[in-house]
Scaffold this motif. Structure first.
Motif, PDB file in Angstrom:
ATOM      1  N   LEU A  24       0.826  -1.207   0.000  1.00  0.00           N
ATOM      2  CA  LEU A  24       0.000   0.000   0.000  1.00  0.00           C
ATOM      3  C   LEU A  24       0.863   1.261   0.000  1.00  0.00           C
ATOM      4  O   LEU A  24       0.548   2.245  -0.675  1.00  0.00           O
ATOM      5  CB  LEU A  24      -0.929  -0.001   1.211  1.00  0.00           C
ATOM      6  CG  LEU A  24      -2.105  -0.985   1.170  1.00  0.00           C
ATOM      7  CD1 LEU A  24      -2.854  -0.971   2.495  1.00  0.00           C
ATOM      8  CD2 LEU A  24      -3.041  -0.661   0.015  1.00  0.00           C
ATOM      9  N   LYS A  25       1.955   1.228   0.742  1.00  0.00           N
ATOM     10  CA  LYS A  25       2.858   2.391   0.779  1.00  0.00           C
ATOM     11  C   LYS A  25       3.475   2.649  -0.587  1.00  0.00           C
ATOM     12  O   LYS A  25       3.563   3.806  -1.042  1.00  0.00           O
ATOM     13  CB  LYS A  25       3.952   2.187   1.817  1.00  0.00           C
ATOM     14  CG  LYS A  25       4.891   3.399   1.955  1.00  0.00           C
ATOM     15  CD  LYS A  25       5.962   3.164   2.990  1.00  0.00           C
ATOM     16  CE  LYS A  25       6.811   4.426   3.203  1.00  0.00           C
ATOM     17  NZ  LYS A  25       7.401   4.946   1.952  1.00  0.00           N
ATOM     18  N   ILE A  26       3.895   1.597  -1.265  1.00  0.00           N
ATOM     19  CA  ILE A  26       4.488   1.760  -2.598  1.00  0.00           C
ATOM     20  C   ILE A  26       3.457   2.315  -3.577  1.00  0.00           C
ATOM     21  O   ILE A  26       3.757   3.197  -4.386  1.00  0.00           O
ATOM     22  CB  ILE A  26       5.053   0.415  -3.093  1.00  0.00           C
ATOM     23  CG1 ILE A  26       6.289   0.039  -2.272  1.00  0.00           C
ATOM     24  CG2 ILE A  26       5.411   0.483  -4.578  1.00  0.00           C
ATOM     25  CD1 ILE A  26       6.835  -1.330  -2.581  1.00  0.00           C
ATOM     26  N   PHE A  27       2.217   1.819  -3.491  1.00  0.00           N
ATOM     27  CA  PHE A  27       1.154   2.333  -4.355  1.00  0.00           C
ATOM     28  C   PHE A  27       0.891   3.809  -4.082  1.00  0.00           C
ATOM     29  O   PHE A  27       0.806   4.625  -5.000  1.00  0.00           O
ATOM     30  CB  PHE A  27      -0.131   1.531  -4.140  1.00  0.00           C
ATOM     31  CG  PHE A  27      -1.343   2.148  -4.776  1.00  0.00           C
ATOM     32  CD1 PHE A  27      -1.511   2.119  -6.157  1.00  0.00           C
ATOM     33  CD2 PHE A  27      -2.304   2.776  -4.000  1.00  0.00           C
ATOM     34  CE1 PHE A  27      -2.622   2.710  -6.744  1.00  0.00           C
ATOM     35  CE2 PHE A  27      -3.418   3.355  -4.575  1.00  0.00           C
ATOM     36  CZ  PHE A  27      -3.578   3.326  -5.958  1.00  0.00           C
ATOM     37  N   ARG A  28       0.785   4.174  -2.805  1.00  0.00           N
ATOM     38  CA  ARG A  28       0.519   5.567  -2.431  1.00  0.00           C
ATOM     39  C   ARG A  28       1.665   6.482  -2.874  1.00  0.00           C
ATOM     40  O   ARG A  28       1.432   7.560  -3.427  1.00  0.00           O
ATOM     41  CB  ARG A  28       0.315   5.655  -0.919  1.00  0.00           C
ATOM     42  CG  ARG A  28      -0.069   7.052  -0.425  1.00  0.00           C
ATOM     43  CD  ARG A  28      -0.512   7.009   1.029  1.00  0.00           C
ATOM     44  NE  ARG A  28       0.466   6.348   1.879  1.00  0.00           N
ATOM     45  CZ  ARG A  28       0.257   5.185   2.487  1.00  0.00           C
ATOM     46  NH1 ARG A  28      -0.877   4.550   2.351  1.00  0.00           N
ATOM     47  NH2 ARG A  28       1.198   4.642   3.261  1.00  0.00           N
ATOM     48  N   ASP A  29       2.900   6.057  -2.680  1.00  0.00           N
ATOM     49  CA  ASP A  29       4.051   6.855  -3.105  1.00  0.00           C
ATOM     50  C   ASP A  29       4.062   7.039  -4.625  1.00  0.00           C
ATOM     51  O   ASP A  29       4.419   8.112  -5.132  1.00  0.00           O
ATOM     52  CB  ASP A  29       5.359   6.190  -2.666  1.00  0.00           C
ATOM     53  CG  ASP A  29       5.572   6.253  -1.154  1.00  0.00           C
ATOM     54  OD1 ASP A  29       4.858   7.026  -0.486  1.00  0.00           O
ATOM     55  OD2 ASP A  29       6.452   5.517  -0.657  1.00  0.00           O
ATOM     56  N   GLY A  30       3.676   5.988  -5.348  1.00  0.00           N
ATOM     57  CA  GLY A  30       3.632   6.090  -6.802  1.00  0.00           C
ATOM     58  C   GLY A  30       2.620   7.109  -7.275  1.00  0.00           C
ATOM     59  O   GLY A  30       2.869   7.860  -8.226  1.00  0.00           O
ATOM     60  N   CYS A  31       1.469   7.158  -6.611  1.00  0.00           N
ATOM     61  CA  CYS A  31       0.445   8.151  -6.962  1.00  0.00           C
ATOM     62  C   CYS A  31       0.953   9.567  -6.715  1.00  0.00           C
ATOM     63  O   CYS A  31       0.730  10.468  -7.535  1.00  0.00           O
ATOM     64  CB  CYS A  31      -0.826   7.900  -6.153  1.00  0.00           C
ATOM     65  SG  CYS A  31      -1.714   6.400  -6.596  1.00  0.00           S
ATOM     66  N   ILE A  32       1.620   9.778  -5.592  1.00  0.00           N
ATOM     67  CA  ILE A  32       2.142  11.104  -5.269  1.00  0.00           C
ATOM     68  C   ILE A  32       3.223  11.514  -6.268  1.00  0.00           C
ATOM     69  O   ILE A  32       3.278  12.660  -6.723  1.00  0.00           O
ATOM     70  CB  ILE A  32       2.699  11.129  -3.829  1.00  0.00           C
ATOM     71  CG1 ILE A  32       1.582  10.828  -2.817  1.00  0.00           C
ATOM     72  CG2 ILE A  32       3.336  12.478  -3.535  1.00  0.00           C
ATOM     73  CD1 ILE A  32       0.381  11.731  -2.906  1.00  0.00           C
ATOM     74  N   ASP A  33       4.089  10.580  -6.626  1.00  0.00           N
ATOM     75  CA  ASP A  33       5.134  10.886  -7.607  1.00  0.00           C
ATOM     76  C   ASP A  33       4.523  11.261  -8.954  1.00  0.00           C
ATOM     77  O   ASP A  33       5.063  12.108  -9.677  1.00  0.00           O
ATOM     78  CB  ASP A  33       6.061   9.684  -7.782  1.00  0.00           C
ATOM     79  CG  ASP A  33       6.947   9.452  -6.560  1.00  0.00           C
ATOM     80  OD1 ASP A  33       7.026  10.367  -5.712  1.00  0.00           O
ATOM     81  OD2 ASP A  33       7.539   8.372  -6.454  1.00  0.00           O
ATOM     82  N   ASN A  34       3.406  10.637  -9.290  1.00  0.00           N
ATOM     83  CA  ASN A  34       2.753  10.962 -10.560  1.00  0.00           C
ATOM     84  C   ASN A  34       2.253  12.395 -10.592  1.00  0.00           C
ATOM     85  O   ASN A  34       2.123  12.994 -11.668  1.00  0.00           O
ATOM     86  CB  ASN A  34       1.588   9.999 -10.820  1.00  0.00           C
ATOM     87  CG  ASN A  34       0.991  10.175 -12.207  1.00  0.00           C
ATOM     88  OD1 ASN A  34       1.704  10.212 -13.201  1.00  0.00           O
ATOM     89  ND2 ASN A  34      -0.324  10.295 -12.262  1.00  0.00           N
ATOM     90  N   SER A  35       1.976  12.977  -9.425  1.00  0.00           N
ATOM     91  CA  SER A  35       1.521  14.376  -9.393  1.00  0.00           C
ATOM     92  C   SER A  35       2.593  15.302  -9.970  1.00  0.00           C
ATOM     93  O   SER A  35       2.279  16.304 -10.609  1.00  0.00           O
ATOM     94  CB  SER A  35       1.169  14.789  -7.956  1.00  0.00           C
ATOM     95  OG  SER A  35       2.333  14.869  -7.142  1.00  0.00           O
TER      96      SER A  35
END
Length: 225
Positions: A24-35
């Motif tokens: 879940l942390k990796i998924f959440r970090d990936g979403c933030i990086d996409n911003s």
């Protein structure tokens, strides 16, 4: 069960209960990086530059001050960055309140979905999810794919996509669908390198005057056998 190891020691396997929080942390970090990627696309758009110029010009007309006009430009750009971040974080939260809220039930115990994780010496460094599409029982959807920042561009994304393809073949699906926005250049290259073909393109609104192109991809499992 889809599970294999690369020559570099990276192992891809189905998610287990002990992996959930790290995944879940990796998924959440990936979403933030996409911003940040969305923000870069925004800055390169001529329409965005035009709107910022108009706002700055209006500020100059009202205040007759280049300092204030410059401050307006900086503020506008900062607001756009914050909006990119908020929208990406909201997407992550929305996903974590739906199917990712109960990974055990929706993926680990499901016969129509799977979550894969990539691990390096016991550390979760990547994750991907696939599930059967409700509108087409012959198709899988590659819903999410995220790799830890320190492990990107090392082939882990390719391994996760390969695991999804193998899962689709072993469960006799005919195709795998996925999508990537124009801000997700790495995801587009990964899908195309893995054999996905562009099926369609569509526009989605992000800001009132800023829309992103989304590419819909398809991988034909039957044709590739």
């Amino acid at each position: 069960m889809v599970s294999y190891m690369s020559d570099s020691g990276i192992k891809v396997r189905p998610c287990e209960r002990r992996d959930i929080q790290a995944a879940l942390k990796i998924f959440r970090d990936g979403c933030i990086d996409n911003s940040q990627d969305i923000f870069r696309v925004f800055l390169h758009r001529q329409t965005a530059r035009l709107y910022i110029s108009i706002i700055a010009f209006v500020a100059w007309v009202f205040f007759r001050s280049f300092a204030i006009s410059g401050s307006v430009i900086i503020t506008t750009v900062a607001v756009m960055y914050v909006v990119s971040y908020i929208k990406s974080a909201a997407y992550a939260k929305r996903r974590m309140m739906t199917d990712l809220r109960d990974i055990k039930r929706n993926y680990m115990d499901s016969r129509k979905a799977e979550m894969f994780i990539a691990e390096d010496d016991g550390e979760v460094v990547g994750t991907a999810t696939v599930s059967a599409m409700k509108v087409d029982s012959t198709a899988l959807e590659l819903q999410t794919l995220s790799v830890s920042r320190l492990y990107r561009r090392s082939g882990i994304g390719t391994m996760l996509v390969a695991a999804a393809i193998k899962y689709g073949k072993s469960n006799r699906y005919e195709k795998i669908m996925s999508h990537a926005s124009e801000s997700q250049m790495a995801a587009q290259r990964l899908l195309e390198k893995s054999g996905f073909k562009i099926k369609s393109r569509k526009l989605t609104s992000f800001f009132p005057f800023f829309r992103l192109y989304n590419k819909v991809y398809c991988y034909r499992l039957r044709e590739s056998e």
